[in-house]
Every structure is written in structure tokens, then in C-alpha cells.
Design an enzyme around this catalytic site. Structure first.
Site, PDB file in Angstrom:
ATOM      1  N   CYS A   1       2.885  13.398  -1.294  1.00 37.92           N
ATOM      2  CA  CYS A   1       3.223  13.472  -2.725  1.00 37.92           C
ATOM      3  C   CYS A   1       4.727  13.309  -2.926  1.00 37.92           C
ATOM      4  CB  CYS A   1       2.753  14.804  -3.295  1.00 37.92           C
ATOM      5  SG  CYS A   1       3.382  15.132  -4.948  1.00 37.92           S
TER       6      CYS A   1
ATOM      7  N   CYS B   1       6.320  16.766  -4.341  1.00 34.04           N
ATOM      8  CA  CYS B   1       6.353  18.045  -3.615  1.00 34.04           C
ATOM      9  C   CYS B   1       7.768  18.329  -3.084  1.00 34.04           C
ATOM     10  CB  CYS B   1       5.336  18.026  -2.463  1.00 34.04           C
ATOM     11  SG  CYS B   1       3.659  18.488  -2.984  1.00 34.04           S
TER      12      CYS B   1
ATOM     13  N   HIS C   1       1.554  21.849  -5.440  1.00 28.94           N
ATOM     14  CA  HIS C   1       0.909  20.564  -5.731  1.00 28.94           C
ATOM     15  C   HIS C   1      -0.400  20.737  -6.496  1.00 28.94           C
ATOM     16  CE1 HIS C   1       0.020  16.308  -4.898  1.00 28.94           C
ATOM     17  NE2 HIS C   1      -1.218  16.672  -4.605  1.00 28.94           N
TER      18      HIS C   1
ATOM     19  N   ASN D   1       1.743  13.637 -19.302  1.00 23.66           N
ATOM     20  CA  ASN D   1       0.575  12.766 -19.241  1.00 23.66           C
ATOM     21  C   ASN D   1      -0.238  13.263 -18.062  1.00 23.66           C
ATOM     22  OD1 ASN D   1      -1.033  10.605 -19.791  1.00 23.66           O
ATOM     23  ND2 ASN D   1       0.143   9.207 -18.493  1.00 23.66           N
TER      24      ASN D   1
ATOM     25  N   SER E   1      -1.800   9.205 -11.813  1.00 24.18           N
ATOM     26  CA  SER E   1      -2.483   9.354 -10.534  1.00 24.18           C
ATOM     27  C   SER E   1      -2.041  10.583  -9.765  1.00 24.18           C
ATOM     28  CB  SER E   1      -2.234   8.125  -9.674  1.00 24.18           C
ATOM     29  OG  SER E   1      -0.854   7.994  -9.428  1.00 24.18           O
TER      30      SER E   1
ATOM     31  N   HIS F   1       0.190  16.457  -9.048  1.00 21.66           N
ATOM     32  CA  HIS F   1       1.259  17.459  -9.013  1.00 21.66           C
ATOM     33  C   HIS F   1       1.756  17.712 -10.448  1.00 21.66           C
ATOM     34  CE1 HIS F   1       4.392  19.453  -6.371  1.00 21.66           C
ATOM     35  NE2 HIS F   1       4.719  19.770  -7.607  1.00 21.66           N
TER      36      HIS F   1
ATOM     37  N   HIS G   1       3.605  17.848 -13.588  1.00 16.64           N
ATOM     38  CA  HIS G   1       4.913  17.343 -14.011  1.00 16.64           C
ATOM     39  C   HIS G   1       4.807  16.668 -15.374  1.00 16.64           C
ATOM     40  CE1 HIS G   1       3.044  13.624 -12.597  1.00 16.64           C
ATOM     41  NE2 HIS G   1       3.995  12.948 -13.200  1.00 16.64           N
TER      42      HIS G   1
ATOM     43  N   GLN H   1       7.533  14.283 -18.356  1.00 19.58           N
ATOM     44  CA  GLN H   1       8.665  13.371 -18.397  1.00 19.58           C
ATOM     45  C   GLN H   1       9.497  13.624 -19.653  1.00 19.58           C
ATOM     46  OE1 GLN H   1       7.974   9.222 -17.126  1.00 19.58           O
ATOM     47  NE2 GLN H   1       5.810   9.730 -17.047  1.00 19.58           N
TER      48      GLN H   1
ATOM     49  N   GLN I   1     -11.241   6.442 -35.706  1.00 28.21           N
ATOM     50  CA  GLN I   1     -12.526   6.929 -36.200  1.00 28.21           C
ATOM     51  C   GLN I   1     -12.985   8.044 -35.290  1.00 28.21           C
ATOM     52  OE1 GLN I   1     -15.757   6.132 -34.578  1.00 28.21           O
ATOM     53  NE2 GLN I   1     -16.899   7.185 -36.179  1.00 28.21           N
TER      54      GLN I   1
END
Ligand SMILES: [Zn+2]
Ligand SMILES: [Zn+2]
Lengths: 387, 387
Positions: free
Chosen positions: B54, B57, B118, B158, B166, B169, B171, B173, B351
Site C-alpha cells: 500500500c 501505509c 490500513h 472518495n 482502489s 487505506h 484517506h 484529498q 431522478q
């Protein structure tokens, strides 16, 4: 500070979408970063021509037990799970607070099956079949758009499992509403403002709307067809129609398809020749999409035009619309890498890495013959000819 | 015509989002239709506490070879693939046509790692950890928002492979830009118009912005907390914050989280108590989301507030912003049924089928304890207590 030359394929910048008044953030330097996101399995191939379980195949039963006609061309029926219902509707309640107003909406939702064959797509049917699809769209726009209370007829197609559409049988939808929905309303408002702001102006050789008024999309399409083919955003062009990746595209391989030779408000204003070349454009664009990653390419397509056919009480202002189609495909880089509008894009502003010029270049470079036809004749030969 | 009583859980209608000025089409009668769309595999469980592969990490190497600090709380670094670049940028080119203008944009993109573990998410960390996340957001907003040329600091998260993210971990932004992006700009404009249109008006007991001005979100939150809990859209409320499914929600389980007791323009205006109850709200909302379908719930979250910290040259008008968080989750019906904004929604207007009131009811009904903690003690007991 050293002088740096601006390079649209390197430097981050914003582009304004004049149809919506909204920006897209372009970050072309990011096309070099490694991919770390989700991939999607490619579309399945090898569908049967007829699927006894498909609720769209000729003669099959739909939800609720209604049986489809044994149709042999296009087929239209009212959606069994329509998002809106026909009038009369109940009066909306009194709002408990001005911020909680309920606006009434009525209408009808139709399904347009493009072809009896379960395994075909617009990219795979004959031109005569596409002409029938165009004729069916014209019919339904004329029929629904003149019904009492209808203010907008939204024709669209949602193709591919990646777009949440589970049935591969080729079909689209038409939602006819008692209101003009947000996006076309915003586009029409911006086209109206553009005509006012540019009264008496615009390119002298671009087509004009009635009364010599300036049309945003006539102006834009006229400019784009004049750009040197290898440098611009035009993907395909015929006698009447141009397909291009718009300057302000949000989706990686977004396409805007529109007539560029004269101002055409709606499907009902097309000449027979313009309808034929419309069918040709649809075939060309959808084939290019499939060829881009050798898969059945997923997209949402929508037709924007004059909200409803011209009425007796129309004002000259009602000519502001210019017929156009948006293709918004979620694919990026390969048949299995999907573009998501999330995070910053959902919370702040759409963002793209690949520039529209780069996307157009890739869409121009693919063969015009469908890869499934090409491979049956030896794909290497056909591909090398087209490039 | 027989009189029909309007039932918001049966009759199609539209609701206006006053923050954006855009409508959502609500079709509640459709919640009965069978599901035919794509399902997604549920999120994987059983992640390791530390993953040597990762790039987030502690102590691991990122792209380009930079190594993360051996951090033990939150950790901030500049994104190795930033969507925007710091100044100086090149001058944009002269537009070849007024419709093809290039707007410059500069800035910085930071990654905020929420926790060294993680395998945790905001729903699984301790309150003290969440308070550190809030403190980190405050710091970065203060730091980036006072840098030369920065006009907006967009904090967002996100979460989930379903959202194209993907790396599990935990996090988020922060993109800091030389422009105010489209959506917050539109919200601020509408809040400004609301204040003007309601000058001297609004609910007498709702909080007011400085100068006694009316705030759209103070008004709205004040109204919602006053609705009987079982009937309204409030999901969770504490001393300072309320989480609700807004009247105009686009996503099935969308949540708006905001302070309702006083007008708070930005993170820097929060008292220590308001920061603690903010951390509590984050914990409660993310736990409810996970509990809804017993999965690690995917969402995009964004913080909207005053574009940058108050400057010496600020006008009174700069107080119009009211701090709020949007949670936009794509899940619908179960851990594997995804909502797509496609077709009509992409071409015309968002909708939804499930009403915001129904969504709030479901989010209220889930236990407040995380299902993974509950199951270790016997899930049946804990669940029946909470319902
Ligand atoms: Zn349009
Ligand atoms: Zn907001």
C-alpha cells in the site's frame, strides 16, 4: 519568471461548456500516471439472435404479462415501470416551508426497440434499419410532443451493463414530460443568451437561425469543420452532419453529433437527405466506438432539440434550439477501465485527463468498418488499410 | 376528474435543489419494480492492518520513490499525480473563437491519510482519531487557503472500489485551486441570492448570518430539526450538528451534514465543542452507512464552506457560506446494487425512486453501533435493541 509556452496537452486549464455555463477541469499531464482504479469485465459477446427470456424480443411476454407484437422492424411500447404518469395528477401539497416546494410533473415513458434481433446494436444494423430508427424517433416526437400538457420529449439510449443497462437487446427510451428538464432547459437558456449577446455578429459564413439570428451550435460546428482535420476535434463528417469531441467535453470519448450546414431546430425539420445522412452518422459513430477497444462500447446518448414541435402560438424565440446528440461513454483507456465522476468531480467540477483533441485523434484513427466484420475477413488487413 | 390526494411516496413530482437551482425528478411508485440492473460484488473484508504494497501505509514507498513518514496519527502529503500544478503557469493562448477560451488554473493537490491502520475506515476509528482528522482538515484549509493565488480549498473523500477508488487505506484529498469550482460557486451564488431575496425575512427563531441576514442552510436545517423525528428527513442530530437526507437529494441515501445552532461559515469558525460534535457526527453517519447493508459503504464526501479563510479585505458578503458536508453514496437496495446516473439523468435531470423521507427512515432505523463490533458480541441482541 521564465516564459513558458502554453501547451493544451500538458498544462492544466479549464474550458467553459457554453451550453450549460459550467466548466470542466482539464489535467492532461495526468495521462501519464499509472492506473490504480477499478476495471470492469468486458461486455459479453456471442448473444443469441433471439432470447426467450428477453422482455424486448418479438412475441415475448413483458412484466405484467403483456406480450410484444411479433414486430420485424422497430417496436414502440409504453414502459411498464414509467418514471412519470399521465394526467390527471393530484394537486401538489402546500409547501410547509418555501424551500420544500413540490412541483407537479406528468407525462409518459416509451420504450423504442431498435431492431427485432437480440444480438445487434446500432453499430451492427444495416443503414436501412437505422433509417427506420430515425423515422421512429421522428414519429414519437411528433406524437408525444403534440399531446396535451407535454412540454418536452427526451429521446435517449442507455447502452451497456457498465451503464446499469442489463438488457443487451438494442433499445432506447423516450420520456415525455409536462416540464422542460434541467439540462435541456439550461442549454436552451444559454443558446437564447448567446443569440442575444451576438445579435448581428457571429461568423459571416456560419448558418443563421430565422431572422438572421446567431446560433451557438451553428457557430461552433462551423468553426470546428474549418479546423485542419488532423489537428481539430472532428471525428467524422458527411454532407450534413459532423461528429466531434467538443472543446468542453466531460467524458473521455464524449461526442457531439449535429447538423452543421443549416440551422435545424428539431427532427421534424430534417429533409429526407438529412435523415439518411443522420443514419449514416449514427452508424459511423457507434462503429468507431466499438472499434476503439474492440468491445460493445457502453454509452448514454441523448437527443436535444426544440422541446416540442412548433405550435401555432410559437414565438420567433422558439427557433433557438439546434438539434444535437450527446454521446457520453464511461470508458477510458481500455474496454475494462471505467471513468467515474466522483470525488472532486461530484463535489466541485468535472475533470478530465485526456484532452478532447487527443480523444478525437484516437477516434479518427480507428477503422470505419466494424471490428467484428473486419475480423471475419482477416482483421490485420482491414486495420492496416484504415490507419 | 376525481380529486386525488397528493402522496409524496406515490405520486411523481419534482423537487428543487436551492443550493444548485436544479431539479430532481422523484418517481416513488417505481420502488416496486423488479431490479434488472447490474450488481457489484460486496466490498472485501478482512484487510491486513498493514499492507506492504500500500502506498499509503506508514513507511512505505510511493510512486516516484518518496517514502511515507512512519506516521502514527494523520499524514498529509502532496499528490504525486496532482490534477493541477503550482504557479507559475504559462499564459493561456489567444482563443481561436470566443467559444474556445482557455481559462488558466493553478493550485495544489494534497492527500490526507486519516489513520495509520490500513484496514480501518472513518466508521471504525476512535473518536479521538476523528478529532485528529477534523484538526488536520482545519490545518490544511488554513494553510492552503492563505497561499498566494488560492481561491478555493476543496476537501473531499472518495471511498470504495465502487466509486473507482482502489486503495482501501482510509484517506481523503484536498484540491486547492486558483478558481472557485463550478458546484461550490453555484451554491454560493444561490445562497447570496437567497439572502438578498429574504432580507429581513426568514424564520424568526432560525440562526442568522452576521448583520441579521438570512442564510439558506440555517433556515433549512432549522426547519428540518423542527419536523417530528419519525416523519422527517433527519437521520441523526447532536448538540451542534444535524445529518439529514435533504428534500432535494439526488442519490438514494444522500446525506447533508451541517451545524444547525448558529451560522458557521468555515472549519475555522468552529468552537472546540463544535469540533468534537463534528467528529461524533462523522462517526455516527459513517457507521449508519456501513450498517445499512452490512458492508463497507461506498461514497463520495465533500466539504463546502467559505472558499478560503477570511481575508483582511473581505466584504460582509463573504459571510454567506455555511459549512456543510455532502455524502453521495451510489448504493441502492443492497450492498451489491448500484445506482447509476445515466440515460435520462445524464441527458435531462437527476431522478430517484426512493423518496428522501423513506431513505431517512431506513437510515434512522439501523443500529448506531457498527455491525462488525455488534457481531462480535452477538449481532441478534444488539440489532433488536436498536430497532
Ligand atoms: Zn444538448
Ligand atoms: Zn454544498
Amino acid at each position: 519568471m521564465a516564459h513558458i509556452d502554453f501547451d493544451p496537452s500538458t498544462h492544466p486549464h479549464r474550458r467553459l461548456n457554453p451550453l450549460t455555463g459550467e466548466y470542466v477541469l482539464v489535467s492532461p499531464h495526468r495521462t501519464k500516471r499509472p492506473w490504480q482504479g477499478q476495471t470492469e469485465p468486458p461486455q459479453q459477446a456471442g448473444l443469441p439472435a433471439y432470447d426467450p427470456q428477453c422482455y424486448l424480443c418479438p412475441g415475448n411476454a413483458r412484466a405484467g404479462g403483456v406480450r410484444n407484437a411479433p414486430y420485424d422492424a422497430t417496436f414502440v411500447f409504453e414502459n411498464d415501470y414509467a418514471a412519470v404518469l399521465p394526467p390527471p395528477g393530484p394537486a401538489p401539497p402546500v409547501a410547509p416551508h418555501p424551500l420544500l416546494t413540490t412541483s407537479p410533473v406528468q407525462g409518459a415513458c416509451d420504450v423504442v426497440v431498435f431492431h427485432p434481433r437480440h444480438d445487434l446494436t446500432l453499430s451492427r444494423v444495416a443503414l436501412a434499419d437505422l433509417e427506420r430508427v430515425v423515422a421512429t424517433w421522428c414519429d414519437i416526437y411528433a406524437r408525444r410532443g403534440t399531446q396535451e400538457g407535454i412540454e418536452y420529449v427526451q429521446i435517449f439510449e442507455n447502452k451497456g451493463a457498465m451503464m446499469g443497462c442489463s438488457n443487451p437487446h438494442p433499445h432506447g427510451q423516450v420520456w415525455s414530460l409536462s416540464v422542460v428538464p434541467t439540462l435541456p432547459a439550461k442549454e436552451l437558456e444559454n443558446m437564447r443568451s448567446y443569440a442575444l449577446a451576438n445579435a448581428g455578429g457571429g461568423s459571416p459564413d456560419a448558418p443563421k437561425a430565422p431572422g438572421g439570428r446567431c446560433c451557438l451550435l451553428c457557430e461552433y460546428a462551423h468553426f470546428e469543420v474549418g479546423v485542419a482535420h488532423d489537428e481539430g476535434r472532428v471525428v467524422y463528417k458527411n454532407e450534413h452532419w459532423v461528429a466531434l469531441v467538443p472543446w468542453w467535453a466531460t467524458w473521455p470519448f464524449e461526442i457531439l453529433l449535429l447538423p452543421y450546414k443549416r440551422h435545424i431546430p428539431s427532427l421534424l425539420d430534417l429533409s429526407p437527405e438529412e435523415k439518411s445522412s443522420f443514419a449514416e452518422s449514427l452508424s459511423n459513430v457507434t462503429k468507431r466506438y466499438d472499434n476503439l477497444f474492440s468491445c460493445s462500447f457502453a454509452y448514454s446518448m441523448g437527443i436535444h432539440q426544440r422541446p416540442v414541435p412548433l405550435r401555432a402560438d410559437a414565438s420567433p424565440d422558439d427557433d433557438v434550439a439546434h438539434l444535437h446528440l450527446h454521446f457520453s461513454p464511461p470508458l477510458l483507456r481500455s474496454a475494462s477501465v471505467r471513468k467515474f465522476l466522483v470525488g472532486f468531480e461530484m463535489m466541485a467540477e468535472p475533470q478530465r485527463d485526456l484532452t478532447p483533441e487527443q480523444a478525437a485523434q484516437r477516434l479518427r484513427a480507428v477503422p470505419e468498418e466494424h471490428y467484428l466484420d473486419a475480423s471475419s475477413q482477416g482483421s490485420t488487413r482491414v486495420r492496416s488499410e484504415a490507419n
